[in-house]
Structures are given as structure tokens and as C-alpha cells.
Enzyme design. Structure first.
Site, short mmCIF file in Angstrom:
data_model
loop_
_atom_site.label_atom_id
_atom_site.label_comp_id
_atom_site.label_asym_id
_atom_site.label_seq_id
_atom_site.Cartn_x
_atom_site.Cartn_y
_atom_site.Cartn_z
N LYS A 113 6.56 -3.95 2.43
CA LYS A 113 5.84 -4.75 1.79
C LYS A 113 6.49 -6.24 1.43
CE LYS A 113 2.72 -1.75 -0.15
NZ LYS A 113 2.61 -1.05 0.95
C1 LIG Z 1 -3.30 -1.02 -1.56
C2 LIG Z 1 -2.11 -0.16 -1.75
N1 LIG Z 1 -2.25 0.45 -3.13
C3 LIG Z 1 -0.97 1.39 -3.11
C4 LIG Z 1 -0.10 1.65 -2.47
C5 LIG Z 1 1.12 2.31 -2.81
O1 LIG Z 1 2.29 1.94 -3.10
P1 LIG Z 1 3.54 3.00 -3.07
O2 LIG Z 1 3.91 3.15 -1.57
O3 LIG Z 1 4.65 1.83 -3.64
O4 LIG Z 1 3.35 3.96 -3.70
C6 LIG Z 1 -0.09 1.16 -1.31
C7 LIG Z 1 1.08 1.27 -0.15
O5 LIG Z 1 1.00 0.83 1.04
C8 LIG Z 1 -1.16 0.18 -0.79
O6 LIG Z 1 -1.22 -0.44 0.46
#
Ligand SMILES: Cc1ncc(COP(=O)(O)O)c(C=O)c1O
Length: 372
Positions: free
Chosen positions: A186
Site C-alpha cells: 500500500k
Molecule cells: C479497496 C480495498 N479495501 C480494503 C482492503 C483490505 O485491506 P487489508 O489488506 O489491510 O485488510 C484492500 C486491500 O487490498 C483494498 O484494496
């Protein structure tokens, strides 16, 4: 030339020494979880975004679950979410016993627009998840206005969008709560999973804080006021993320320049590929997802030339086996299905060189020249 999809060695390389140092510090102190560095990160994110509260957790998925739980979402409730997205944006709803109500997305921005979301509201709608995807921000100010009028809880999934803005307002702060992810790829990546909830709502913040640590209030240990979760952040990760924050804006700017270079280098291939449309907001090009002709063949061609690509995402969410119980079928979300069939994600990260971008684009041009 080899162009990996992510290059963590390049990203973390220069920070390795300080990472060893923070591991040593945390190990010496024995303060591994929800301690000084986590509290410091929460304050840093408040300072950076202007949020009143920031609650650090084990992932952005956890953050979304706990924010919806804290808002009282559960069985019998409908929550509106896009048909084309990362799985968390729907699974968190279902895991709370509520019903994900999918809306089809816009063909150019790949986002669920406020108009499409408005049309899906019923008397059971208790929440909406506004999702920013790749390099486009959903019009959250418009969604916020809609939710205010209808008394609907608005969660902003800005997992990939720390540093994005609507004018003076930071992405993540337009709804009742927002989330950011620190998954290593990220824009502000950690050395493991992690995420934060941001909110200006005191009560919601208190509930999220308790829910992340089994419903405890941080004062009376082993008194569980709420049925909570273990969604706690590690201090080593928090320290690493904090050290990355000062370069977030310049890294995001670098991502924008790389996206611009891709546009220049692929100019004139209109019949073969299209870029995601990013509206008037300041976006964070977290991923570069194009719609391309002959997707699977192009992907293989690029792989043969040393260029790694990915498919974000190969299936619309309503057609995933996990959501079969909702009874959706092929043709229900035609735009999401078309996007899923043609999407190809190219490498984009601040450490990617101009030469690498130019090489990737040359290969794409060579493919279309040979194939069509
Ligand atoms: C648009 C979106 N929302 C939520 C998430 C979830 O994040 P995490 O991997 O920290 O749970 C991601 C992860 O790629 C994402 O791309």
C-alpha cells in the site's frame, strides 16, 4: 529486463537498518502490541489527516468489520457496496450477519457512483461503503450528503488512498468513519498487515478501541464490556509505518508521475486499451488497472518479456462462490463482469524507474503491432 510487480527489496532496502534498530528497541522493552509506537502512529495519522480519532488495528479488513460492528450493523440490515472491488468490502458485511447489496459500477471509473448507490437504497439500508479503487476516488462528499439526508452510516474504504484529497478534505474523513491499510504494497506500507480507523465520532472511536481488544476498556483488564475481537497492531510494524509517513506525499507524487508517463508512452493505443478515469479529486495511483484487448494473451506476452502483471480482479464479487447464497448470476452486473474480463494491472510503485516504465510500454506496443 525484469520488471517485478512490486519491488519490496528496493522499497525496504534503505530502511533495513532502522528496522533492525526498532526490532531491538521493542524486544528490549518487551512492549510488542498496542504500546508506545502504536499510540504514536495513531497520533501521527491524526496529525497528518486532521482526524479527531485514529484507532490502529491488525488490518484494514479488521477496521471495516469493527467500524460497522461499532455502528451496530448486524442481521436484518442491508449494506450497499460495489460489485467490483476487493473482497473485504463485501465480506465484512456478511461476516456481521448483514446483507451485502451490490451495485454495478461505472465503466470508466470502475466505481459505484452516488447515483447508482442512491437507486439501491431501501428501508433496510443501514450503511453504505464508499470504495476508492486503484486510481479513482468515489465522490464521497456527495455520498456523505446523501447519507446525512437518509440517516445512513457511511464507511469510507480509503484502504489504498492515504494522501488522497477532495479539495482541503483528506480522503478517509468524508464519512462517519474511514480506514487506511498498511499492507506492505500500500502507499504507506508496513512490514506486515495493519490498518487504522479514522473518525470524528467520539462514541464510535471508543467502541472501536474496545472492540479491537476483546471489548476491554484499557483500564479494567479482563472485564469485557463488549463481545470483541483480537484486531491489535504490533509495535514493530507501527514504528516502521511511522518512519515511512514523512515520505508518503513525495511517494504519492512519484506514483502520479509514473501514471502520467504510462499515459504518455501508451498514447495512441485507444482502440486497444483504456485507462481508468480519475475524476477531479487528488488521487493516489495505488494500482494501474487498464482495460485491454486480448488480456490473457497480453499478460502472457509481458510475462515472457520479464514484465510481471496481475489481474485486479478476475471476478465481480457477487459471482464469487462465497456469495453464491445471495443468488446472483451471470449478467446481473454487466459492467463489473466486463471490467473483470479485460482488467490488467501493470507495475506501479515509487521505486519504479522511467526506463522500466518505457520498457513495459514498448512491450505492450510490440504486442499489439504483432497481434492486430
Ligand atoms: C479497496 C480495498 N479495501 C480494503 C482492503 C483490505 O485491506 P487489508 O489488506 O489491510 O485488510 C484492500 C486491500 O487490498 C483494498 O484494496
Amino acid at each position: 529486463m525484469q520488471v517485478p510487480f512490486f519491488n519490496f527489496k528496493r522499497r525496504i532496502g534503505s530502511q533495513l537498518e532502522s528496522l533492525w534498530h526498532s526490532i531491538e528497541e521493542v524486544v528490549d522493552s518487551g512492549e510488542f502490541i498496542l504500546k508506545k509506537q502504536v499510540a504514536g502512529l495513531e497520533q501521527d495519522i491524526c496529525d497528518y489527516t486532521g482526524a479527531k480519532h485514529c484507532i490502529a488495528m491488525a488490518s484494514a479488513t479488521g477496521c471495516m468489520t469493527l467500524a460497522l460492528d461499532a455502528a451496530g450493523i448486524g442481521p436484518g440490515d442491508e449494506v450497499i457496496t460495489p460489485a467490483f472491488s476487493y473482497v473485504s468490502t463485501a465480506s465484512v458485511i456478511a461476516n456481521l450477519g448483514a446483507k451485502p447489496v451490490f451495485v454495478d459500477v461505472d465503466p470508466e471509473s470502475y466505481l459505484a457512483t452516488p447515483e447508482a448507490i442512491k437507486a439501491a437504497i431501501t428501508e433496510k439500508t443501514r450503511a453504505i461503503i464508499g470504495v476508492h479503487l486503484f486510481n479513482a476516488l468515489v465522490d464521497m462528499p456527495a455520498l456523505a450528503e446523501l447519507c446525512r439526508q437518509k440517516h445512513i452510516f457511511l464507511l469510507e474504504d480509503s484502504a489504498t488512498t492515504l494522501g488522497g484529497r477532495y479539495g482541503a478534505l483528506n480522503a478517509g474523513l468524508a464519512g462517519d468513519a474511514g480506514v487506511y491499510s498498511f499492507f506492505p504494497a500500500k502507499p504507506l506500507g508496513g512490514v506486515g498487515d495493519g490498518g487504522v480507523v479514522v473518525t470524528d465520532n467520539d462514541e464510535l472511536a471508543t467502541r472501536c478501541r474496545m472492540l479491537r481488544n476483546h471489548g476491554q476498556d484499557g483500564i479494567h483488564r479482563f472485564t469485557h464490556h463488549l463481545l470483541g475481537y483480537n484486531s491489535r497492531m504490533d509495535d514493530i510494524n507501527a514504528d516502521f509505518i511511522r518512519k515511512g509517513l514523512p515520505t508518503l506525499d513525495s511517494n504519492n507524487e512519484q506514483r502520479r508521475q509514473i501514471e502520467h508517463l504510462y499515459r504518455e508512452e501508451l498514447h495512441g493505443l485507444d482502440g486497444y486499451l483504456s485507462f481508468q478515469r480519475a475524476d477531479r479529486f487528488q488521487t493516489v495511483p495505488y494500482a494501474l488497472v487498464l482495460q485491454v484487448k486480448g488480456r490473457d494473451k497480453l499478460k502472457q506476452y509481458l510475462a515472457d518479456k520479464g514484465v510481471a502483471t496481475k489481474i485486479y480482479y478476475p471476478q465481480p464479487l457477487p459471482l464469487q462462490p462465497a456469495f453464491a447464497y445471495l443468488g446472483h448470476g451471470q449478467g446481473d452486473f454487466p459492467v463489473a463482469e466486463t471490467i473483470a474480463m479485460h482488467s490488467l494491472s501493470l507495475p506501479i510503485y515509487p521505486e519504479l524507474s522511467a526506463q522500466e516504465v518505457i520498457y513495459v510500454c514498448q512491450q505492450i506496443r510490440a504486442f499489439y503491432a504483432a497481434e492486430y
